[in-house]
Design a protein around this motif. Structure first.
Motif, short mmCIF file in Angstrom:
data_model
loop_
_atom_site.label_atom_id
_atom_site.label_comp_id
_atom_site.label_asym_id
_atom_site.label_seq_id
_atom_site.Cartn_x
_atom_site.Cartn_y
_atom_site.Cartn_z
N ILE A 13 0.84 -1.20 0.00
CA ILE A 13 0.00 0.00 0.00
C ILE A 13 0.88 1.25 0.00
O ILE A 13 0.62 2.20 -0.74
CB ILE A 13 -0.98 -0.01 1.20
N GLU A 14 1.92 1.27 0.82
CA GLU A 14 2.83 2.41 0.87
C GLU A 14 3.53 2.62 -0.47
O GLU A 14 3.72 3.75 -0.91
CB GLU A 14 3.88 2.22 1.98
N GLU A 15 3.89 1.54 -1.11
CA GLU A 15 4.55 1.64 -2.42
C GLU A 15 3.61 2.25 -3.46
O GLU A 15 4.01 3.14 -4.23
CB GLU A 15 5.00 0.24 -2.87
N LYS A 16 2.38 1.80 -3.48
CA LYS A 16 1.40 2.36 -4.42
C LYS A 16 1.11 3.83 -4.09
O LYS A 16 0.93 4.65 -4.99
CB LYS A 16 0.12 1.55 -4.43
N LEU A 17 1.07 4.15 -2.82
CA LEU A 17 0.82 5.53 -2.39
C LEU A 17 1.97 6.44 -2.82
O LEU A 17 1.75 7.55 -3.31
CB LEU A 17 0.62 5.57 -0.88
N LYS A 18 3.20 5.98 -2.67
CA LYS A 18 4.37 6.77 -3.08
C LYS A 18 4.38 6.98 -4.59
O LYS A 18 4.73 8.06 -5.07
CB LYS A 18 5.67 6.10 -2.62
N THR A 19 4.00 5.97 -5.34
CA THR A 19 3.92 6.11 -6.80
C THR A 19 2.86 7.15 -7.17
O THR A 19 3.09 7.98 -8.04
CB THR A 19 3.57 4.76 -7.45
N TRP A 20 1.74 7.11 -6.50
CA TRP A 20 0.66 8.08 -6.72
C TRP A 20 1.14 9.49 -6.41
O TRP A 20 0.86 10.43 -7.14
CB TRP A 20 -0.52 7.68 -5.83
N GLN A 21 1.92 9.65 -5.34
CA GLN A 21 2.44 10.96 -4.98
C GLN A 21 3.49 11.43 -5.97
O GLN A 21 3.52 12.61 -6.35
CB GLN A 21 3.03 10.92 -3.57
N LYS A 22 4.37 10.54 -6.39
CA LYS A 22 5.42 10.92 -7.34
C LYS A 22 4.84 11.38 -8.67
O LYS A 22 5.42 12.25 -9.33
CB LYS A 22 6.37 9.75 -7.58
N ASN A 23 3.72 10.82 -9.07
CA ASN A 23 3.11 11.22 -10.34
C ASN A 23 2.74 12.69 -10.34
O ASN A 23 2.80 13.36 -11.37
CB ASN A 23 1.89 10.36 -10.64
N SER A 24 2.35 13.24 -9.19
CA SER A 24 2.02 14.66 -9.12
C SER A 24 3.27 15.52 -9.32
O SER A 24 3.22 16.56 -9.99
CB SER A 24 1.34 15.00 -7.80
N ILE A 25 4.39 15.09 -8.77
CA ILE A 25 5.65 15.82 -8.98
C ILE A 25 6.06 15.75 -10.45
O ILE A 25 6.50 16.74 -11.02
CB ILE A 25 6.76 15.24 -8.08
N HIS A 92 -3.92 15.26 4.58
CA HIS A 92 -3.97 13.92 5.17
C HIS A 92 -5.29 13.20 4.92
O HIS A 92 -5.30 11.98 4.79
CB HIS A 92 -3.66 14.00 6.66
N SER A 93 -6.38 13.93 4.84
CA SER A 93 -7.64 13.25 4.56
C SER A 93 -7.64 12.69 3.14
O SER A 93 -8.16 11.61 2.89
CB SER A 93 -8.82 14.20 4.77
N ASN A 94 -7.02 13.41 2.22
CA ASN A 94 -6.92 12.93 0.84
C ASN A 94 -6.00 11.70 0.77
O ASN A 94 -6.30 10.73 0.07
CB ASN A 94 -6.39 14.05 -0.06
N ILE A 95 -4.91 11.75 1.50
CA ILE A 95 -3.98 10.62 1.52
C ILE A 95 -4.63 9.39 2.15
O ILE A 95 -4.53 8.28 1.62
CB ILE A 95 -2.69 11.00 2.27
N ASN A 96 -5.33 9.58 3.26
CA ASN A 96 -6.01 8.45 3.91
C ASN A 96 -7.12 7.89 3.03
O ASN A 96 -7.35 6.67 3.03
CB ASN A 96 -6.56 8.87 5.27
N ASN A 97 -7.82 8.75 2.33
CA ASN A 97 -8.85 8.29 1.40
C ASN A 97 -8.24 7.43 0.29
O ASN A 97 -8.76 6.38 -0.05
CB ASN A 97 -9.61 9.48 0.82
N LYS A 98 -7.14 7.89 -0.26
CA LYS A 98 -6.46 7.11 -1.31
C LYS A 98 -5.97 5.79 -0.74
O LYS A 98 -6.09 4.75 -1.39
CB LYS A 98 -5.29 7.93 -1.89
N ARG A 99 -5.41 5.82 0.46
CA ARG A 99 -4.90 4.61 1.09
C ARG A 99 -6.03 3.58 1.26
O ARG A 99 -5.84 2.39 1.02
CB ARG A 99 -4.29 4.96 2.44
N SER A 100 -7.20 4.05 1.65
CA SER A 100 -8.31 3.13 1.87
C SER A 100 -8.89 2.58 0.57
O SER A 100 -9.50 1.52 0.56
CB SER A 100 -9.42 3.82 2.67
N ARG A 101 -8.68 3.29 -0.53
CA ARG A 101 -9.21 2.82 -1.82
C ARG A 101 -8.26 1.95 -2.59
O ARG A 101 -8.62 1.41 -3.65
CB ARG A 101 -9.61 4.02 -2.69
N ILE A 102 -7.03 1.76 -2.11
CA ILE A 102 -6.07 0.92 -2.82
C ILE A 102 -6.47 -0.53 -2.67
O ILE A 102 -6.66 -1.04 -1.56
CB ILE A 102 -4.64 1.15 -2.29
#
Length: 104
Positions: A13-25, A92-102
């Motif tokens: 989950i953390e790996e997918k979250l980091k990939t999602w964050q890197k895409n914005s950069i 953080h609410s956006n990050i937690n929402n994404k985390r829960s939808r993975i």
């Protein structure tokens, strides 16, 4: 065994979250690289004379229609580019929402 499974799940989950964050950069960098390439093209087209490029940009800014278009582009870049990065790294609410939808 359950602990190992939970750790592995959290790591994925953390790996997918980091990939999602890197895409914005990457998106923000793409915007700035595109703007830089446009500026470099203007320099190249004017024999690398910064003074001529500055005069052309000033001439464009004096035209109200072109000025409005450039202003609109700047607002879009700032609203979408920076907001996207902010939402994916600091909201953080956006990050937690994404985390829960993975889904794994």
């Amino acid at each position: 065994m359950q602990t190992k499974n939970d750790d592995l799940t959290e790591k994925l989950i953390e790996e997918k979250l980091k990939t999602w964050q890197k895409n914005s950069i990457y998106f923000l960098l793409l915007i700035y690289v595109t703007l830089s390439l446009i500026f470099l093209y203007l320099l190249y087209d004017n024999n690398w004379n910064l003074k001529v490029v500055t005069e052309k940009i000033t001439d464009y800014k004096s035209n109200i229609f072109v000025s409005f278009i450039l202003w609109t582009i700047a607002i879009i870049v700032n609203l979408f580019g920076f907001k996207l990065v902010y939402d994916r790294y600091f909201n953080h609410s956006n990050i937690n929402n994404k985390r829960s939808r993975i889904k794994l």
